[in-house]
Design a protein around this motif. Sequence first.
Motif, PDB file in Angstrom:
ATOM      1  N   ALA A  92       0.832  -1.206   0.000  1.00  0.00           N
ATOM      2  CA  ALA A  92       0.000   0.000   0.000  1.00  0.00           C
ATOM      3  C   ALA A  92       0.865   1.253   0.000  1.00  0.00           C
ATOM      4  CB  ALA A  92      -0.924   0.013   1.216  1.00  0.00           C
ATOM      5  N   PHE A  93       2.047   1.144   0.605  1.00  0.00           N
ATOM      6  CA  PHE A  93       2.908   2.304   0.732  1.00  0.00           C
ATOM      7  C   PHE A  93       3.636   2.623  -0.574  1.00  0.00           C
ATOM      8  CE2 PHE A  93       1.874   1.027   4.902  1.00  0.00           C
ATOM      9  CZ  PHE A  93       1.959   2.150   5.710  1.00  0.00           C
ATOM     10  N   ASP A  94       3.481   1.764  -1.584  1.00  0.00           N
ATOM     11  CA  ASP A  94       3.973   2.074  -2.929  1.00  0.00           C
ATOM     12  C   ASP A  94       2.971   2.947  -3.677  1.00  0.00           C
ATOM     13  OD1 ASP A  94       6.132   0.471  -2.415  1.00  0.00           O
ATOM     14  OD2 ASP A  94       5.398  -1.238  -3.565  1.00  0.00           O
ATOM     15  N   TYR A  95       1.722   2.899  -3.283  1.00  0.00           N
ATOM     16  CA  TYR A  95       0.692   3.581  -4.058  1.00  0.00           C
ATOM     17  C   TYR A  95       0.759   5.106  -4.017  1.00  0.00           C
ATOM     18  CZ  TYR A  95      -2.036   0.207  -6.606  1.00  0.00           C
ATOM     19  OH  TYR A  95      -2.439  -0.698  -7.564  1.00  0.00           O
ATOM     20  N   PRO A  96       1.220   5.725  -2.935  1.00  0.00           N
ATOM     21  CA  PRO A  96       1.406   7.182  -2.999  1.00  0.00           C
ATOM     22  C   PRO A  96       2.387   7.602  -4.090  1.00  0.00           C
ATOM     23  CG  PRO A  96       1.362   6.492  -0.721  1.00  0.00           C
ATOM     24  CD  PRO A  96       1.359   5.230  -1.561  1.00  0.00           C
ATOM     25  N   ILE A  97       3.391   6.755  -4.396  1.00  0.00           N
ATOM     26  CA  ILE A  97       4.312   7.058  -5.499  1.00  0.00           C
ATOM     27  C   ILE A  97       3.553   7.041  -6.822  1.00  0.00           C
ATOM     28  CG2 ILE A  97       6.432   6.363  -6.688  1.00  0.00           C
ATOM     29  CD1 ILE A  97       7.238   4.827  -4.214  1.00  0.00           C
ATOM     30  N   LEU A  98       2.645   6.058  -6.952  1.00  0.00           N
ATOM     31  CA  LEU A  98       1.875   5.904  -8.188  1.00  0.00           C
ATOM     32  C   LEU A  98       0.677   6.849  -8.250  1.00  0.00           C
ATOM     33  CD1 LEU A  98       1.874   1.996  -8.317  1.00  0.00           C
ATOM     34  CD2 LEU A  98       3.292   3.545  -9.652  1.00  0.00           C
ATOM     35  N   LYS A  99       0.385   7.499  -7.121  1.00  0.00           N
ATOM     36  CA  LYS A  99      -0.741   8.435  -7.013  1.00  0.00           C
ATOM     37  C   LYS A  99      -2.072   7.761  -7.304  1.00  0.00           C
ATOM     38  CE  LYS A  99       2.131  12.464  -8.007  1.00  0.00           C
ATOM     39  NZ  LYS A  99       2.367  13.647  -8.866  1.00  0.00           N
ATOM     40  N   LYS A 100      -2.183   6.522  -6.822  1.00  0.00           N
ATOM     41  CA  LYS A 100      -3.421   5.771  -6.975  1.00  0.00           C
ATOM     42  C   LYS A 100      -4.067   5.590  -5.609  1.00  0.00           C
ATOM     43  CE  LYS A 100      -1.815   3.059 -10.953  1.00  0.00           C
ATOM     44  NZ  LYS A 100      -1.614   1.683 -11.484  1.00  0.00           N
ATOM     45  N   PRO A 101      -5.398   5.515  -5.549  1.00  0.00           N
ATOM     46  CA  PRO A 101      -6.084   5.382  -4.264  1.00  0.00           C
ATOM     47  C   PRO A 101      -5.757   4.080  -3.532  1.00  0.00           C
ATOM     48  CG  PRO A 101      -7.595   6.160  -5.942  1.00  0.00           C
ATOM     49  CD  PRO A 101      -6.342   5.769  -6.658  1.00  0.00           C
ATOM     50  N   GLY A 102      -5.581   4.202  -2.225  1.00  0.00           N
ATOM     51  CA  GLY A 102      -5.348   3.038  -1.379  1.00  0.00           C
ATOM     52  C   GLY A 102      -6.239   3.096  -0.147  1.00  0.00           C
ATOM     53  N   PHE A 103      -6.686   1.925   0.299  1.00  0.00           N
ATOM     54  CA  PHE A 103      -7.545   1.824   1.483  1.00  0.00           C
ATOM     55  C   PHE A 103      -6.985   0.756   2.418  1.00  0.00           C
ATOM     56  CE2 PHE A 103     -10.115   3.095  -2.128  1.00  0.00           C
ATOM     57  CZ  PHE A 103     -10.845   4.173  -1.644  1.00  0.00           C
ATOM     58  N   LEU A 104      -7.002   1.038   3.722  1.00  0.00           N
ATOM     59  CA  LEU A 104      -6.582   0.051   4.706  1.00  0.00           C
ATOM     60  C   LEU A 104      -7.816  -0.595   5.319  1.00  0.00           C
ATOM     61  CD1 LEU A 104      -3.698   1.913   6.630  1.00  0.00           C
ATOM     62  CD2 LEU A 104      -3.559   0.475   4.574  1.00  0.00           C
ATOM     63  N   TYR A 105      -7.813  -1.936   5.349  1.00  0.00           N
ATOM     64  CA  TYR A 105      -8.903  -2.685   5.975  1.00  0.00           C
ATOM     65  C   TYR A 105      -8.288  -3.756   6.863  1.00  0.00           C
ATOM     66  CZ  TYR A 105     -12.548  -6.182   6.566  1.00  0.00           C
ATOM     67  OH  TYR A 105     -13.411  -7.084   7.112  1.00  0.00           O
ATOM     68  N   ALA A 106      -8.498  -3.624   8.185  1.00  0.00           N
ATOM     69  CA  ALA A 106      -7.901  -4.567   9.144  1.00  0.00           C
ATOM     70  C   ALA A 106      -8.793  -4.666  10.380  1.00  0.00           C
ATOM     71  CB  ALA A 106      -6.505  -4.111   9.536  1.00  0.00           C
ATOM     72  N   GLU A 107      -9.526  -5.764  10.470  1.00  0.00           N
ATOM     73  CA  GLU A 107     -10.412  -5.907  11.618  1.00  0.00           C
ATOM     74  C   GLU A 107      -9.636  -6.187  12.904  1.00  0.00           C
ATOM     75  OE1 GLU A 107     -11.688 -10.592  11.909  1.00  0.00           O
ATOM     76  OE2 GLU A 107     -13.148  -9.168  11.123  1.00  0.00           O
ATOM     77  N   ASP A 108      -8.376  -6.664  12.774  1.00  0.00           N
ATOM     78  CA  ASP A 108      -7.569  -6.925  13.969  1.00  0.00           C
ATOM     79  C   ASP A 108      -6.576  -5.795  14.234  1.00  0.00           C
ATOM     80  OD1 ASP A 108      -6.057  -7.427  11.719  1.00  0.00           O
ATOM     81  OD2 ASP A 108      -5.098  -9.234  12.497  1.00  0.00           O
ATOM     82  N   TYR A 109      -6.940  -4.572  13.835  1.00  0.00           N
ATOM     83  CA  TYR A 109      -6.060  -3.415  13.993  1.00  0.00           C
ATOM     84  C   TYR A 109      -5.669  -3.202  15.457  1.00  0.00           C
ATOM     85  CZ  TYR A 109      -4.481   1.454  13.985  1.00  0.00           C
ATOM     86  OH  TYR A 109      -3.749   2.602  14.160  1.00  0.00           O
ATOM     87  N   GLU A 110      -6.637  -3.259  16.356  1.00  0.00           N
ATOM     88  CA  GLU A 110      -6.351  -3.017  17.777  1.00  0.00           C
ATOM     89  C   GLU A 110      -5.514  -4.146  18.369  1.00  0.00           C
ATOM     90  OE1 GLU A 110      -6.827  -0.308  19.314  1.00  0.00           O
ATOM     91  OE2 GLU A 110      -7.991   0.659  17.717  1.00  0.00           O
ATOM     92  N   GLU A 111      -5.784  -5.384  17.962  1.00  0.00           N
ATOM     93  CA  GLU A 111      -5.001  -6.528  18.448  1.00  0.00           C
ATOM     94  C   GLU A 111      -3.549  -6.428  17.989  1.00  0.00           C
ATOM     95  OE1 GLU A 111      -4.683 -11.382  17.847  1.00  0.00           O
ATOM     96  OE2 GLU A 111      -6.484 -10.311  17.177  1.00  0.00           O
ATOM     97  N   MET A 112      -3.343  -6.057  16.733  1.00  0.00           N
ATOM     98  CA  MET A 112      -1.985  -5.911  16.222  1.00  0.00           C
ATOM     99  C   MET A 112      -1.262  -4.759  16.905  1.00  0.00           C
ATOM    100  SD  MET A 112       0.112  -7.363  14.058  1.00  0.00           S
ATOM    101  CE  MET A 112      -0.859  -8.203  12.793  1.00  0.00           C
TER     102      MET A 112
END
Length: 388
Positions: free
Chosen positions: A296-316
């Motif tokens: 996902a962190f490559d996409y700002p270089i490409l200027k394309k939309p990126g979305f983060l989806y992680a239901e275990d965000y708090e656990e991680m």
Amino acid sequence: MKKLLLTIYLYLHRNLIRFAWSFFTLFKLEPTKIVFSNFNGGGYGDNPKFIAQEIIDAKLPYKLIWVSGEPSNTFPPEITPVRPNTLSFVYHMATAGFWIDNTRKLYYFKKRPNQYYIQTWHGGPGLKKVEKDCESALSEEYKAYAKIDSKHIDLFLSCCEWCSKLYHSSFWYHGPLLEKGIPKNDLYFKDPKPIKEKVFSYYNLDLDKKLIMYAPTYRDNRKTDMYNLDCDKVLAALKQRFGASFAILIRLHPNVSDQDDRFTYTDRILNASKYKNMQELLVACDMIITDYSGCAFDYPILKKPGFLYAEDYEEMKRTKDYYFSLEELPFSLSQTNEELVQNILTFDNDKYQKDCERYVKEINYFDEGHAAKAVVDEITCKIKGHIL
């Protein structure tokens, strides 16, 4: 009885490998031999592939060996595959002038003084903390191997200033860095049209179709129950927000790609876990959904939309923590499918582009499309110096 026999076999095999390694280090070193490893036995991919391909395209007279764990892996004719942890593997490792890896060597090895070990790593910036920064979440065995591995690395490739600082502070590594980008990112600076045509042809898609990729990373426990993206709802939201018909590629991490059957695939939900080149998919896709993966962190270089989806965000966050706050990232975070749908429907492209520009400037990327050549130039310089 089977368990006992397995234990005896592993003990004998381990000692055979140690003996063979000591024996083969008595053989003459071949300065122009290079052993490549992609995840310790993977196919022709990731950063090592682009370095090897640069050598092949330049028609350099080097002997190329690839550590390949699967007979089904295919390689250019210039490359000789060897199975990991075999006598042939040990022989080539012990006599090669160069080792090129994209992950840790989690096994016994014996490096000779004149051998040169290049570590490309397999990612750039990412959300979750890694290596020494999440030391309490790592096994003692892994940490021991990681420290030995870093001690023997001669050159570490870096794609940005942020990663350069990370490798020296958190990878038990204090040696030189080659700050020219990472080879697999070179593809981002080439004409995307033939790459897109190749990917769309592979999946038999019309070129007017839009493409989004779901590419979650793996968890240390190899669980995949959090890979529960509601593809149909996501596709409907994308059509509503962007006014186009989308297909979605499902790309699991190589460590869990054998579990790709957890998804039901259709003509709009496509299996990309076995596709050989992740960077080609990133170039061909218009958007990405991931969790903690560095892709996902490559996409700002490409200027394309990126979305983060992680239901275990708090656990991680509790177990490994994160390098970036959500305010520092250009991406929105969703912990449920409902939140993801909402974030797609309310996506603000102008704000996203400004956030990407700020983020790229803060990270300070080195990539300009010539990373593979920079590595090969370094190898050639070392070979000339050794021969002369």
